[in-house]
Design an enzyme around this catalytic site. Sequence first.
Site, PDB file in Angstrom:
ATOM      1  N   ALA A   1       0.956  -1.537   0.429  1.00 62.51           N
ATOM      2  CA  ALA A   1       0.095  -0.140  -0.221  1.00 62.51           C
ATOM      3  C   ALA A   1       1.022   1.615  -0.100  1.00 62.51           C
ATOM      4  O   ALA A   1       0.942   2.354   0.615  1.00 62.51           O
ATOM      5  CB  ALA A   1      -1.235  -0.172   1.440  1.00 62.51           C
ATOM      6  N   HIS A   2       1.702   1.167  -1.118  1.00 63.39           N
ATOM      7  CA  HIS A   2       3.340   2.388  -0.667  1.00 63.39           C
ATOM      8  C   HIS A   2       1.940   4.548  -0.976  1.00 63.39           C
ATOM      9  O   HIS A   2       2.507   4.812  -0.265  1.00 63.39           O
ATOM     10  CB  HIS A   2       3.483   2.302  -2.183  1.00 63.39           C
ATOM     11  N   ASP A   3       1.167   3.591  -2.038  1.00 57.07           N
ATOM     12  CA  ASP A   3       0.874   5.358  -1.801  1.00 57.07           C
ATOM     13  C   ASP A   3      -0.092   5.350  -0.502  1.00 57.07           C
ATOM     14  O   ASP A   3      -0.558   6.328  -0.328  1.00 57.07           O
ATOM     15  CB  ASP A   3      -0.192   5.498  -2.877  1.00 57.07           C
TER      16      ASP A   3
END
Length: 309
Positions: free
Chosen positions: A237-239
């Site tokens: 869930a980088h963003d």
Amino acid sequence: MPRKVILDMDPGYDDAIALCVAVAAEELDVIAVTATGGNVEPQLASRNVQALIEQLDPPRWPRIGAASPDQILRADARHLHGDDGLCGAHFQVAPLANRHMSVKVLGDEIRKSPGDVTIVATGPLSNISDVLRCEPDLASKIGHLIILGGTVCSPGNITAAAEFNIYCDSDAASQVFRSPVTKTLIPLDLTNEVVLGFDFLEQLKSLNTRSSQLLQRILPGAYRSARQHLGVEGIHAHDAVAVVAAMRPSLFTTERLYGDVETSGNLTHGATVFDRRPHSVEQPNMDVAIEMDAAAVEAVIVDTIHRAP
């Protein structure tokens, strides 16, 4: 008071998660969502931003910015996000009567609230670079720029040396790094620590919200793609981590560093380089997140989506 935020993104299933978190967060007031090419081509990124906003249908719609069709990027990530960028969800989109370019929307909103707007850039930095090139005085009017991208010590995720967002438009990234904008970098070293397991997808099924319905259409394909291409039993869930940095900065430990981007190397193109020498002659130009409470960040992501109206 909630912090005014512009999300500059290239949707992307992880961008969809980030948008769900940002729209539901009490700490944030999402005033605009601007599209840039990256995970998908610019025109499709613009369509996806509009589709996500329409599906979420928040009480007050943010302004929507369209990516310039002239953007030239070195790569895309359709192998992970599908041909439509949203893992085959194929949302229908109503044509917009008045379509504004992302660079215009960014400039308008920054001038309207000088010093009060935080930009969370979760795609290539093409739009931010264009804004600063066209209107250099805006550098002092951006309250804070949070950049998702680059690496400090970890390997890249598009090449051995480079992280995807920075690699896609390394010239833009270098220009933004060197700009006087107040900025914080959230590197891949940290965002790799947050992985949403299959239990997250199961939890969504018990919710009856627009966010859960949206993510239930997108994420099954994302989990399959992550397993097939990355060998991961879950999704990064980088963003959304970058959005949490705007919501809860206390969960992150930062260090003042001088950073730049390699734009000419054959093997290192797009690599982020930080001067960590004890007696460097370079003046630090950004805060770099070097530690975070990963469990707390993940909890914020999950809890915020659970509390979505």
